[in-house]
Design a protein around this motif. Structure first.
Motif, PDB file in Angstrom:
ATOM      1  N   PRO A  93      -3.083 -16.078  -0.914  1.00 53.21           N
ATOM      2  CA  PRO A  93      -4.323 -15.419  -1.249  1.00 53.21           C
ATOM      3  C   PRO A  93      -4.046 -13.913  -1.303  1.00 53.21           C
ATOM      4  O   PRO A  93      -3.309 -13.413  -0.296  1.00 53.21           O
ATOM      5  N   ILE A  94      -4.736 -13.123  -2.089  1.00 57.86           N
ATOM      6  CA  ILE A  94      -4.898 -11.746  -1.851  1.00 57.86           C
ATOM      7  C   ILE A  94      -6.040 -11.209  -1.386  1.00 57.86           C
ATOM      8  O   ILE A  94      -7.182 -11.637  -1.962  1.00 57.86           O
ATOM      9  N   ILE A  95      -5.929 -10.257  -0.453  1.00 52.52           N
ATOM     10  CA  ILE A  95      -7.104  -9.594   0.071  1.00 52.52           C
ATOM     11  C   ILE A  95      -6.767  -8.043  -0.308  1.00 52.52           C
ATOM     12  O   ILE A  95      -5.773  -7.330  -0.238  1.00 52.52           O
ATOM     13  N   PHE A  96      -7.948  -7.580  -1.027  1.00 56.59           N
ATOM     14  CA  PHE A  96      -8.073  -6.042  -1.848  1.00 56.59           C
ATOM     15  C   PHE A  96      -8.467  -5.483  -1.006  1.00 56.59           C
ATOM     16  O   PHE A  96      -9.501  -5.596  -0.181  1.00 56.59           O
ATOM     17  N   LEU A  97      -7.927  -4.181  -0.638  1.00 51.13           N
ATOM     18  CA  LEU A  97      -8.295  -2.930   0.216  1.00 51.13           C
ATOM     19  C   LEU A  97      -8.523  -1.948  -0.841  1.00 51.13           C
ATOM     20  O   LEU A  97      -7.624  -1.682  -1.625  1.00 51.13           O
ATOM     21  N   THR A  98      -9.664  -1.480  -0.769  1.00 53.43           N
ATOM     22  CA  THR A  98      -9.968  -0.127  -1.749  1.00 53.43           C
ATOM     23  C   THR A  98     -11.127   0.541  -1.302  1.00 53.43           C
ATOM     24  O   THR A  98     -11.981   0.109  -0.563  1.00 53.43           O
ATOM     25  N   ILE A 108      -2.318  -8.254   1.403  1.00 50.14           N
ATOM     26  CA  ILE A 108      -3.209  -7.044   1.822  1.00 50.14           C
ATOM     27  C   ILE A 108      -2.899  -6.243   0.792  1.00 50.14           C
ATOM     28  O   ILE A 108      -1.805  -5.414   0.809  1.00 50.14           O
ATOM     29  N   LEU A 109      -3.497  -6.175  -0.451  1.00 50.49           N
ATOM     30  CA  LEU A 109      -3.239  -5.393  -1.416  1.00 50.49           C
ATOM     31  C   LEU A 109      -4.015  -4.113  -1.990  1.00 50.49           C
ATOM     32  O   LEU A 109      -5.160  -4.388  -1.959  1.00 50.49           O
ATOM     33  N   ASP A 110      -3.545  -2.856  -1.916  1.00 51.82           N
ATOM     34  CA  ASP A 110      -4.310  -1.807  -2.117  1.00 51.82           C
ATOM     35  C   ASP A 110      -4.492  -1.735  -3.655  1.00 51.82           C
ATOM     36  O   ASP A 110      -3.754  -1.999  -4.325  1.00 51.82           O
ATOM     37  N   TYR A 111      -5.910  -1.611  -4.105  1.00 54.69           N
ATOM     38  CA  TYR A 111      -6.215  -1.463  -5.542  1.00 54.69           C
ATOM     39  C   TYR A 111      -5.810  -0.241  -6.224  1.00 54.69           C
ATOM     40  O   TYR A 111      -5.287  -0.458  -7.122  1.00 54.69           O
ATOM     41  N   GLN A 112      -5.770   0.965  -5.490  1.00 53.82           N
ATOM     42  CA  GLN A 112      -5.400   2.135  -6.186  1.00 53.82           C
ATOM     43  C   GLN A 112      -3.951   2.371  -5.889  1.00 53.82           C
ATOM     44  O   GLN A 112      -3.363   3.230  -4.938  1.00 53.82           O
ATOM     45  N   MET A 113      -3.250   1.689  -6.466  1.00 50.45           N
ATOM     46  CA  MET A 113      -1.660   1.733  -6.418  1.00 50.45           C
ATOM     47  C   MET A 113      -0.934   2.698  -7.722  1.00 50.45           C
ATOM     48  O   MET A 113      -1.633   2.777  -8.594  1.00 50.45           O
ATOM     49  N   PRO A 114       0.096   3.189  -7.345  1.00 50.19           N
ATOM     50  CA  PRO A 114       0.552   4.252  -8.458  1.00 50.19           C
ATOM     51  C   PRO A 114       1.238   3.384  -9.413  1.00 50.19           C
ATOM     52  O   PRO A 114       1.793   2.273  -9.051  1.00 50.19           O
ATOM     53  N   LEU A 115       1.298   3.812 -10.482  1.00 53.63           N
ATOM     54  CA  LEU A 115       1.859   3.149 -11.803  1.00 53.63           C
ATOM     55  C   LEU A 115       1.223   1.677 -12.174  1.00 53.63           C
ATOM     56  O   LEU A 115       0.881   1.543 -13.189  1.00 53.63           O
ATOM     57  N   VAL A 116       1.217   0.935 -11.154  1.00 51.21           N
ATOM     58  CA  VAL A 116       0.296  -0.311 -11.388  1.00 51.21           C
ATOM     59  C   VAL A 116      -0.685  -0.651 -10.342  1.00 51.21           C
ATOM     60  O   VAL A 116      -0.515  -0.560  -9.171  1.00 51.21           O
ATOM     61  N   ASN A 117      -1.999  -0.998 -10.950  1.00 52.17           N
ATOM     62  CA  ASN A 117      -3.148  -0.855  -9.915  1.00 52.17           C
ATOM     63  C   ASN A 117      -3.120  -2.357  -9.407  1.00 52.17           C
ATOM     64  O   ASN A 117      -2.265  -3.234  -9.874  1.00 52.17           O
ATOM     65  N   ASP A 150       0.855  -1.239  -0.073  1.00 48.16           N
ATOM     66  CA  ASP A 150      -0.090  -0.080   0.026  1.00 48.16           C
ATOM     67  C   ASP A 150       0.861   1.308  -0.106  1.00 48.16           C
ATOM     68  O   ASP A 150       1.827   1.255   0.840  1.00 48.16           O
ATOM     69  N   ASP A 151       0.634   2.138  -0.744  1.00 51.61           N
ATOM     70  CA  ASP A 151       1.288   3.398  -0.976  1.00 51.61           C
ATOM     71  C   ASP A 151       1.097   4.536   0.140  1.00 51.61           C
ATOM     72  O   ASP A 151       1.878   5.523   0.211  1.00 51.61           O
ATOM     73  N   ASP A 152      -0.179   4.205   1.056  1.00 50.79           N
ATOM     74  CA  ASP A 152      -0.529   4.914   1.942  1.00 50.79           C
ATOM     75  C   ASP A 152       0.215   4.350   3.264  1.00 50.79           C
ATOM     76  O   ASP A 152      -0.380   3.481   3.909  1.00 50.79           O
ATOM     77  N   GLU A 153       1.130   5.000   3.599  1.00 51.87           N
ATOM     78  CA  GLU A 153       2.083   4.316   4.806  1.00 51.87           C
ATOM     79  C   GLU A 153       1.237   4.670   6.074  1.00 51.87           C
ATOM     80  O   GLU A 153       1.396   3.467   7.120  1.00 51.87           O
ATOM     81  N   GLY A 154       0.437   5.627   6.288  1.00 49.36           N
ATOM     82  CA  GLY A 154      -0.109   5.797   7.394  1.00 49.36           C
ATOM     83  C   GLY A 154      -1.244   4.968   7.568  1.00 49.36           C
ATOM     84  O   GLY A 154      -1.533   4.263   8.679  1.00 49.36           O
ATOM     85  N   PHE A 155      -2.162   4.608   6.510  1.00 50.65           N
ATOM     86  CA  PHE A 155      -3.158   3.429   6.677  1.00 50.65           C
ATOM     87  C   PHE A 155      -2.299   2.174   6.838  1.00 50.65           C
ATOM     88  O   PHE A 155      -2.880   1.376   7.802  1.00 50.65           O
TER      89      PHE A 155
END
Length: 207
Positions: A83-88, A58-67, A16-21
């Protein structure tokens, strides 16, 4: 009750590119005993992570460069099975359908509650460990089978097909006693005791 051995042998990866979250959910997971690693971008994940270690992503959907969906495809191509858990915060029906079709196990909406997150992680990690155990068992089955002599393999195939010892003896041109010996030795080598176990074993074999 969470399986502590499961936690000790697994890693929860947060991408996740949101380090705070990411810090917030990392705190929740660590408080409950999970081992956690954090990656702020997909490139660092691919460079540093070890796919042989079980767990989940745990993968953020809205990532920069590659979603998230694109990265999901990249992971599959690289041989990742976790297994992948999407967070969005921007889930829609099309995105959800695509993610699930490609193997995602959960899609959680930001912000996510601790209870929902922990339940999803435990479920995902259990799934990964079960699949890995199944894969390992299949490999061991094949190794056991490959270690048999050619005659033992022939006997097991015919036993599995439902033939009696005397019928196998006639088919292979052997004495019934010889068939019994081959059958006994083969059963011991592959670790089965009866026809039911043999059929379960043979169902996983690439003969």
């Amino acid at each position: 009750m969470i399986d502590r051995k499961l936690q000790e042998n697994s890693i929860v990866r947060i991408v996740d590119d949101d380090e705070g979250f990411a810090d917030a959910i990392r705190f929740i997971l660590k408080t409950e005993g999970w081992l956690v690693t954090f990656y702020s971008d997909t490139a660092s994940f691919l460079k540093k992570d070890d796919p042989e270690v079980p767990g989940c992503i745990i993968l953020d959907y809205q990532m920069p460069l590659v979603n998230g969906l694109e990265f999901q495809e990249m992971l599959a191509h690289e041989g990742y099975s976790q297994p992948i858990i999407f967070l969005t915060a921007h889930a829609d029906v099309d995105m959800a359908i695509t993610a699930f079709r490609k193997g995602a196990v959960d899609i959680l909406k930001k912000p996510v509650s601790a209870e929902v997150l922990l339940e999803a992680v435990e479920r995902a990690v259990k799934t990964d460990n079960e699949e890995r155990h199944k894969d390992y068992r299949m490999v061991r089955y094949q190794e056991f089978y490959d270690a048999l002599t050619q005659r033992e393999k022939e006997v097991l195939k015919l036993v599995n097909a439902g033939l009696m010892n005397y019928q196998i003896a006639q088919r292979l041109g052997l004495s019934e006693r010889t068939v019994e010996t081959h059958r006994f030795n083969a059963y011991n080598k592959v670790g089965v005791r009866d026809l039911i176990q043999l059929r379960e074993f043979m169902s996983h074999i690439e003969a």
